[in-house]
Design an enzyme around this catalytic site. Structure first.
Site, PDB file in Angstrom:
ATOM      1  CB  SER A 154      -0.842  -0.020   1.281  1.00 56.49           C
ATOM      2  OG  SER A 154      -1.438   1.246   1.512  1.00 56.49           O
ATOM      3  CE1 TYR A 167      -3.965  -1.999   5.235  1.00 56.83           C
ATOM      4  CE2 TYR A 167      -2.783  -0.035   4.530  1.00 56.83           C
ATOM      5  CZ  TYR A 167      -3.573  -1.132   4.233  1.00 56.83           C
ATOM      6  OH  TYR A 167      -3.947  -1.369   2.930  1.00 56.83           O
TER       7      TYR A 167
HETATM    8  N1  LIG Z   1      -8.810  -0.645  -1.022  1.00 49.85           N
HETATM    9  C1  LIG Z   1      -7.755   0.153  -0.815  1.00 49.85           C
HETATM   10  O1  LIG Z   1      -7.882   1.397  -0.773  1.00 49.85           O
HETATM   11  C2  LIG Z   1      -6.376  -0.419  -0.665  1.00 49.85           C
HETATM   12  C3  LIG Z   1      -5.280   0.435  -0.793  1.00 49.85           C
HETATM   13  C4  LIG Z   1      -4.003  -0.064  -0.684  1.00 49.85           C
HETATM   14  C5  LIG Z   1      -3.813  -1.416  -0.465  1.00 49.85           C
HETATM   15  N2  LIG Z   1      -4.892  -2.237  -0.342  1.00 49.85           N
HETATM   16  C6  LIG Z   1      -4.631  -3.654  -0.133  1.00 49.85           C
HETATM   17  O2  LIG Z   1      -5.185  -4.372  -1.208  1.00 49.85           O
HETATM   18  C7  LIG Z   1      -5.483  -5.702  -0.793  1.00 49.85           C
HETATM   19  C8  LIG Z   1      -6.885  -6.083  -1.261  1.00 49.85           C
HETATM   20  O3  LIG Z   1      -7.843  -5.274  -0.591  1.00 49.85           O
HETATM   21  P1  LIG Z   1      -9.231  -4.822  -1.252  1.00 49.85           P
HETATM   22  O4  LIG Z   1      -9.165  -3.362  -1.446  1.00 49.85           O
HETATM   23  O5  LIG Z   1      -9.558  -5.679  -2.416  1.00 49.85           O
HETATM   24  O6  LIG Z   1     -10.226  -5.082  -0.014  1.00 49.85           O
HETATM   25  P2  LIG Z   1     -11.417  -6.133   0.198  1.00 49.85           P
HETATM   26  O7  LIG Z   1     -11.765  -6.042   1.634  1.00 49.85           O
HETATM   27  O8  LIG Z   1     -12.490  -5.897  -0.789  1.00 49.85           O
HETATM   28  O9  LIG Z   1     -10.765  -7.550  -0.151  1.00 49.85           O
HETATM   29  C9  LIG Z   1      -9.905  -8.219   0.719  1.00 49.85           C
HETATM   30  C10 LIG Z   1     -10.193  -9.714   0.626  1.00 49.85           C
HETATM   31  O10 LIG Z   1      -9.256 -10.408   1.465  1.00 49.85           O
HETATM   32  C11 LIG Z   1      -9.972 -11.374   2.226  1.00 49.85           C
HETATM   33  N3  LIG Z   1      -9.203 -11.630   3.445  1.00 49.85           N
HETATM   34  C12 LIG Z   1      -8.981 -10.773   4.464  1.00 49.85           C
HETATM   35  N4  LIG Z   1      -8.253 -11.366   5.417  1.00 49.85           N
HETATM   36  C13 LIG Z   1      -7.985 -12.609   4.969  1.00 49.85           C
HETATM   37  C14 LIG Z   1      -7.253 -13.695   5.514  1.00 49.85           C
HETATM   38  N5  LIG Z   1      -6.656 -13.614   6.717  1.00 49.85           N
HETATM   39  N6  LIG Z   1      -7.148 -14.834   4.798  1.00 49.85           N
HETATM   40  C15 LIG Z   1      -7.751 -14.940   3.585  1.00 49.85           C
HETATM   41  N7  LIG Z   1      -8.474 -13.940   3.038  1.00 49.85           N
HETATM   42  C16 LIG Z   1      -8.581 -12.789   3.726  1.00 49.85           C
HETATM   43  C17 LIG Z   1     -11.324 -10.753   2.473  1.00 49.85           C
HETATM   44  O11 LIG Z   1     -12.311 -11.708   2.810  1.00 49.85           O
HETATM   45  C18 LIG Z   1     -11.593 -10.068   1.146  1.00 49.85           C
HETATM   46  O12 LIG Z   1     -12.219 -10.929   0.214  1.00 49.85           O
HETATM   47  C19 LIG Z   1      -5.285  -5.711   0.717  1.00 49.85           C
HETATM   48  O13 LIG Z   1      -4.030  -6.269   1.023  1.00 49.85           O
HETATM   49  C20 LIG Z   1      -5.281  -4.245   1.085  1.00 49.85           C
HETATM   50  O14 LIG Z   1      -4.566  -3.973   2.276  1.00 49.85           O
HETATM   51  C21 LIG Z   1      -6.169  -1.772  -0.442  1.00 49.85           C
END
Ligand SMILES: NC(=O)c1ccc[n+]([C@@H]2O[C@H](COP(=O)([O-])OP(=O)(O)OC[C@H]3O[C@@H](n4cnc5c(N)ncnc54)[C@H](O)[C@@H]3O)[C@@H](O)[C@H]2O)c1
Length: 277
Positions: A154, A167
């Site tokens: 991130s 985080y």
């Molecule tokens: N959305 C944002 O703004 C953003 C920004 C930077 C980084 N990220 C990163 O991107 C990645 C994806 O996030 P997203 O935005 O798609 O969010 P999201 O919440 O839509 O998807 C995350 C998925 O991971 C699954 N998950 C969570 N913990 C888990 C675990 N311990 N084991 C297996 N599955 C698990 C959840 O059930 C969900 O389906 C994450 O690592 C997040 O930190 C997101």
């Protein structure tokens, strides 16, 4: 021939959001998909995680795109479960080519206010979960002499981030872990890189807890009301990126064109990168 024909890709957190988008794009490129997700809520995380139906929907969409898909409900904190998932990929398809360590969660609080449980859950999922994924996925890649490993950190892992100390710490850790794996596997046909998104339009940011963090002065803020607050986070004044913006970076790092790109971080930050040294 489609770009990823014959390749097998394992994606964690694939039930929705960015993970699903990466799975579909790789499937459209011909890859077989192993879609992993915990499909259950986690203590201290202030919004619902995915459900079994979401993971099934990913499978349906991958198959609709013409690719094979197996789904496994596993928590990335479970190192035995992660090794079993990789073993299943090898047993069913004979190989594992692409691994996207994407599963992650967010919660928030100032460092002085974070509880032990908030801290441990964050480190356990966002750092140890990635470690479990890489440790399980790398050995068959080393054996076959080919692999593309992509971790999802991130922009919070590139600079200090108020209210997200735990985080930020976990995501900095992911970058260090990935760079180290890049060195340890260099010369084995493997690349290891990290993508760093800014804000992406998924359930992680579209929920009441997150909206209230950004608009504490509004009761039950709406998506429209928080858009300008999110937009204030980056020079392009984009409230959020689409999942497709991150998928484009992931596809590049998974491609043959990126065969000599390893140990790097690719930032999808709507201009925030320009402020970093
Ligand atoms: N959305 C944002 O703004 C953003 C920004 C930077 C980084 N990220 C990163 O991107 C990645 C994806 O996030 P997203 O935005 O798609 O969010 P999201 O919440 O839509 O998807 C995350 C998925 O991971 C699954 N998950 C969570 N913990 C888990 C675990 N311990 N084991 C297996 N599955 C698990 C959840 O059930 C969900 O389906 C994450 O690592 C997040 O930190 C997101």
């Amino acid at each position: 021939m489609p770009q990823f024909e014959g390749k097998v890709a394992l994606i964690t957190g694939a039930a929705r959001g960015q993970g699903r988008a990466h799975a579909l794009a790789l499937a459209e490129g011909g890859a077989t998909i192993i879609a992993l997700d915990c499909c259950s809520d986690v203590e201290t995380i202030p919004y619902p995680l995915a459900r079994t139906e979401d993971l099934n929907e990913t499978k349906f969409l991958v198959e609709e795109a013409g690719s094979r898909c197996i789904t496994i409900e596993v928590d990335t904190r479970d190192s035995t479960g992660m090794r079993a998932a990789v073993s299943r990929s090898i047993a069913e398809f004979g190989r594992l080519d692409i691994c996207i360590a994407n599963a992650g969660v967010v919660s928030f609080g100032k460092i002085t206010d974070l509880t032990d449980a908030q801290w441990s859950t964050m480190i356990d999922i966002n750092l140890t979960g990635v470690f479990n994924t890489l440790r399980a996925a790398a050995p068959p890649m080393i054996e076959q002499g080919f692999g593309r490993i992509i971790t999802v950190a991130s922009m919070g892992g590139r600079a200090g981030t108020p209210n997200l100390g735990h985080y930020s710490a976990a995501k900095w850790g992911v970058i260090g872990l990935t760079k180290t794996l890049a060195l340890e596997t260099a010369g084995s046909g493997i690349t290891a890189n990290t993508v760093c998104p800014g804000t992406v339009s998924t359930d992680m940011v579209h929920n009441q807890a997150m909206y209230s963090l950004f608009a504490p002065d509004i009761d039950n803020p709406t998506k429209e009301q928080v858009a300008s607050r999110y937009a204030g986070l980056n020079p392009m004044r984009a409230p959020w990126s689409d999942t497709s913006d991150v998928t484009a970076a992931v596809l590049y790092l998974a491609s043959d064109q990126a065969r000599h790109v390893s140990g790097t971080t690719l930032e999808i930050s709507a201009g925030v990168s320009a402020r970093l040294p």
